[in-house]
Motif scaffolding. Structure first.
Motif, PDB file in Angstrom:
ATOM      1  N   LYS A  40     -12.552  -8.333  64.938  1.00  0.00           N
ATOM      2  CA  LYS A  40     -13.639  -7.645  64.245  1.00  0.00           C
ATOM      3  C   LYS A  40     -13.136  -7.216  62.870  1.00  0.00           C
ATOM      4  N   SER A  43     -17.490  -2.885  60.783  1.00  0.00           N
ATOM      5  CA  SER A  43     -18.451  -2.230  61.671  1.00  0.00           C
ATOM      6  C   SER A  43     -19.449  -1.476  60.795  1.00  0.00           C
ATOM      7  N   GLU A  48     -20.923  -5.221  64.640  1.00  0.00           N
ATOM      8  CA  GLU A  48     -19.582  -5.628  64.215  1.00  0.00           C
ATOM      9  C   GLU A  48     -19.586  -7.095  63.786  1.00  0.00           C
ATOM     10  N   MET A 284      -9.833  -3.658  60.868  1.00  0.00           N
ATOM     11  CA  MET A 284     -11.282  -3.490  60.889  1.00  0.00           C
ATOM     12  C   MET A 284     -11.655  -2.294  60.030  1.00  0.00           C
TER      13      MET A 284
END
Length: 569
Positions: A40, A43, A48, A284
């Motif tokens: 990922k 977000s 995501e 991420m």
């Protein structure tokens, strides 16, 4: 020059970085897309995106841009808050061989017109919320292609449709606009998916970003950042963070780092330290579109164990005083980078007590991609300094004639390193004013270097207050006032005074509603010598700030001058 600071580097931090490992930012991004495809990457509103998603969409967007006739070096403006289309657009524009022009989405028509005309942007990717601003000026610019994004574009169905309906019709956040021949973001991706992205040969000296200065110090100028500049600063920042990331007291390093991206991506701090450093390391990023909405910010963060949190002092302060934020799990937090403005001791101490993670204050500018110095990340001691020069970076303290000053002398901070810009876009005269013949960039900030190599910034030249021939630096006054338990925020300025030339005035936002002017003055009497003490106190509900959260002293000073304000007789 002797780099006296190297002996005080944390263990494992190199003196130099190797920026030759990437030909361009595109090669850095494409390595990440392949290496971390299933991870990922971003977000946003609980949706995501993986590295593969960003790879696929940015390839399509890049192909679409090329199909519009945009050639290598063409400028493409991006005017969005922290939405997932932003990192996709950054990668897409660069992969097309073009130059990213980051634009503050809250610009007025006048400010937007200046930046589009100055940069010569041929295309713009803009969130529809701000299209009414573009509509007013596009006819006066070279922009031929407009891509309209909407808040829900990448959230999937039905969530994206619901979000767009609420944003447009319930919250009424999209003023009416008319931009003929604009292409919707989703349509550009769909059309680009059926086209081929032609590889563009990029080199270190090619321009990657035009990063406009905030305009608080005069006419906004475009800092020309090359692929070398930005790659270098990503690698410098990565090297500097390693002692904290690999801190054995925190356990094994996380398999994937999670960044809080609350700083706006159009700002160089977030662009380098969140977006590109995050991509390089397979991290991420939690995208926060409006960090001033504290409940929404806390809600977005609460879902994850966070590790990296770059921010400015005002955001750290606001969150440290938020009861809901205090309930979160901070056990994974490893690095908190403070920049953009001075980190106040009272805020640093409260943040450390709350989270267990120190704020490592650093320093940089748009012209330095941005990081030039930073405090070591392996200590939790508040130093009151901006730290040591980064790897491959030299700092000199210069006098008014541009000559180096001895250790401990006050002078202008000058920076030399691979992260220093190529110059101001189409402004050789302005570039000449800030670059020395031997390659140092003169920052306009006054600082001191001690015998360990630590640099303390005492203020911008223009913000200095002159009281009866003595220099007073607003940062020092603000640091003292901010440490009063009844103060939430403050700002100090100089205003004209017939007796002393200038006097110190402080603006205060109360934490304690019962705080009085007498309380503030008495506290300053205990902590500041006579000429540094504020003579006037004004209480406000809030202070003017840039969209990055930096307090605008100049606005306060202009207001005071407009009122003809001076000390009461």
């Amino acid at each position: 020059m002797e780099r006296i600071w190297l002996k005080n580097y944390p263990a494992g931090v190199p003196a130099e970085i190797d920026n030759e490992q990437y030909e361009s930012i595109v090669s850095l991004l494409e390595e990440a897309f392949q290496k971390y495809a299933s991870r990922k990457a971003y977000s946003f509103m609980d949706k995501e995106l993986t590295f593969h998603d960003v790879d696929t969409m940015s390839r399509s967007l890049g192909a679409w841009l090329q199909a519009q006739g945009l050639k290598k070096g063409a400028r493409v403006a991006l005017m969005m808050p922290n939405v997932p289309q932003y990192p996709v657009a950054i990668a897409g524009v660069l992969r097309a061989g073009c130059v990213v022009v980051n634009v503050n989405p809250l610009y007025t028509p006048r400010e937007l017109e200046h930046q589009l005309k100055d940069s010569g942007a041929e295309a713009i990717i803009i969130l529809e919320n701000f299209a009414t601003t573009l509509q007013q000026v596009i006819g006066k610019t070279a922009v031929k292609h407009v891509v309209l994004a909407s808040m829900g574009d990448l959230l999937g169905f039905p969530k994206g449709a619901i979000v767009n309906f609420v944003v447009r019709h319930v919250k009424k956040m999209v003023p009416p606009f008319e931009v003929p021949n604009a292409t919707r973001f989703g349509d550009a991706l769909a059309r680009g998916a059926g086209q081929t992205l032609a590889a563009v040969k990029l080199a270190h000296d090619d321009v990657a970003f035009l990063q406009y200065t905030g305009g608080t110090t005069g006419v906004s100028k475009g800092a020309t950042l090359t692929h070398r500049n930005v790659i270098s600063n990503v690698l410098q920042s990565e090297a500097w963070m390693q002692p904290a990331v690999n801190n054995p007291k925190k356990g094994a390093p996380p398999e994937q780092l999670v960044f809080v991206c609350a700083l706006p991506l159009y700002h160089i701090f977030a662009l380098t330290v969140c977006c590109l450093l995050g991509m390089r390391g397979g991290a991420m990023n939690i995208l926060i579109p409006n960090p001033r909405d504290l409940p929404a910010t806390v809600k977005a963060i609460a879902k994850y164990k966070i590790h990296m949190f770059p921010a400015v002092n005002t955001l750290y302060n606001a969150l440290a005083n938020s009861p809901d934020f205090a309930k979160l799990d901070f056990s994974g937090l490893r690095v908190c980078n403070g920049g953009g403005m001075a980190v106040q001791k009272a805020v640093a101490e409260k943040w450390l007590k709350l989270t267990g993670c120190p704020i490592c204050e650093g320093y940089g500018l748009s012209e330095t991609s941005p990081s030039a110095t930073c405090n070591p990340t392996d200590t939790d001691a508040y130093s009151g300094t901006i730290g040591l020069p980064m790897p491959s970076t030299e700092i000199a303290i210069l006098d008014d004639d541009g000559k180096p000053l001895p250790i401990g002398e006050r002078g202008e901070i000058a920076i030399r390193g691979p992260q220093v810009m190529a110059g101001y876009w189409n402004r050789p005269d302005e570039t000449a004013k800030v670059m020395t013949p031997d390659g140092f960039f003169k920052s306009g900030d006054i600082g001191i270097m001690d015998e360990r190599g630590y640099v303390k910034i005492v203020d911008r030249k223009k913000d200095m207050i002159l009281v009866s021939g003595f220099n007073v630096y607003p940062n020092e006054v603000e640091d003292v006032v901010a440490s009063h338990p009844g103060v939430l925020e403050c700002a100090a300025i100089g205003i004209p005074d017939a007796k002393s030339g200038e006097l110190v005035k402080v603006y205060v936002v109360r934490k304690d509603p019962g705080l009085t002017e007498k309380d503030v003055l008495k506290y300053c009497e205990e902590h500041l010598t006579g000429y540094k003490r504020p003579k006037l106190v004004e209480f406000r509900d809030d202070l003017p700030k840039t969209n990055v959260g930096k307090i605008l002293r100049r606005t306060l000073r202009d207001e005071a001058l407009a009122k003809g304000e001076k000390k009461a007789a």
